[in-house]
Design a protein around this motif. Sequence first.
Motif: not given
Length: 455
Positions: A140-150
């Motif tokens: 979940i953590l890297p998915v959150f980073f991906f969506l947050a960066s986008q």
Amino acid sequence: MISRFNRFIDWVQLIGITQGLNDQEIRAIRTTGSTQFIIFIIPAFLAIPIYFTEPPETHLYSYSMLTIFLIALGVARYLLTKRRQTAAAVMTLVALNFEFTVLTVAQADDPAPLGFLVSSILPFLMILRTRTKTLWSLVILPVFFFLASQYYYRVFGGSAIFGPPRWIVPADYLMPPLVLLVIAMISIIYQFVKAVNKAEDKLSQEHAQSEKLLLNILPREVADELKQNGISKPRHFPSATVCFTDFEGFTKISESLGPSELVAELDRCFSYFDSLMDRYKLEKLKTIGDSYMFVGGIPNSSSTHAVDCVLAALEIQAFMNQMKEIKTSQNLPYWQLRLGIHSGDLVAGVIGEKKFAYDVWSDTVNTASRCESSGATGKINISGATYALVKDFFDCEYRGQIAAKHKGNIDMYFVQGLLPELHRAGEPRVPNSEFEKRYAALLSGAEKAEVGNAG
């Protein structure tokens, strides 16, 4: 040169670390190790191009962050060499996500955020499924980073350390398909890994059942040799003890029993005999009709094989006497047993190519069979050779030289029980502490002899 290359391959494949582990643990360790190797090689190769292709103002940031990344990766590798697989996997993924974060916050248009999608898949392969909370946290953590960066760059238009993004789009246009894509990707990978785990579990269960069946047929040492080499060479044992049992009047009594009752009765007896094989470290070889054969001193040599066989025979005798009492009280027919024991050299092993069976060959086997047939109902009949090995432990009655078919006259003895000073008071079949001391001395004496021979 070749040996160095082989050592390098072993290091990459983590041969030394994965020995003795199950398939899931091996897969997790090798995936972790491979990930460490790949994410170390790529930055190492890019270190020089960074200097020439990136603006000078980014060099300090890039190289300082790369140094931190490589230190974290080195710690992860150290943890892996110590077999701390989960800690190594977590540290590797943290280092990987750190590097993607560093690149993401540096350049708004860098493709680094896509790396978060890769690192969200790796936990399924690097973390054991028993570590559920750790696994899903690292998904979940890297998915959150991906969506947050986008969202920050493509929707909000936020600026990175070295400049703003070149393009932005509305949230309702970009974010829904990205979220659905991420959910679909993780769901597919999860179902795939789940199917692989299920298949591995099934294979492991079938392998365990096959191993259990194989070890019911062959000793572990022989089974391992067959699996490794495809053959098992017969081995000579200078001293071993063979025991035969045979039911007296089996044919007559079996005529009064149905087939299922007959088999159930035999199974009850032989199952108890089997339990004694494990307790006294003996090897059951075969049952032929109502005859049961076992051997002491194989497949591993033992100095106590004769004593162990007689102890087992005494327990078999006691069991059959108990069965006799129960059957008599119910006015039912009962079986009685003859036991014959002889000691000597023999050859043991597996021969043939189909329907493997562990067996023994030598005149010792024939003589043991004659001791059984020359014995008496309810008695343990041993040869002079076995008596010489057990006389310090058991009270034996000399029968004289008994004629045995095709063997001439053989010194034979009936085993009455343990010597008076070696059994508990009122329990003639239960060894006492003095027996244990004498037994231990027999073991240690053999070990000293082996050391002396080796010297």
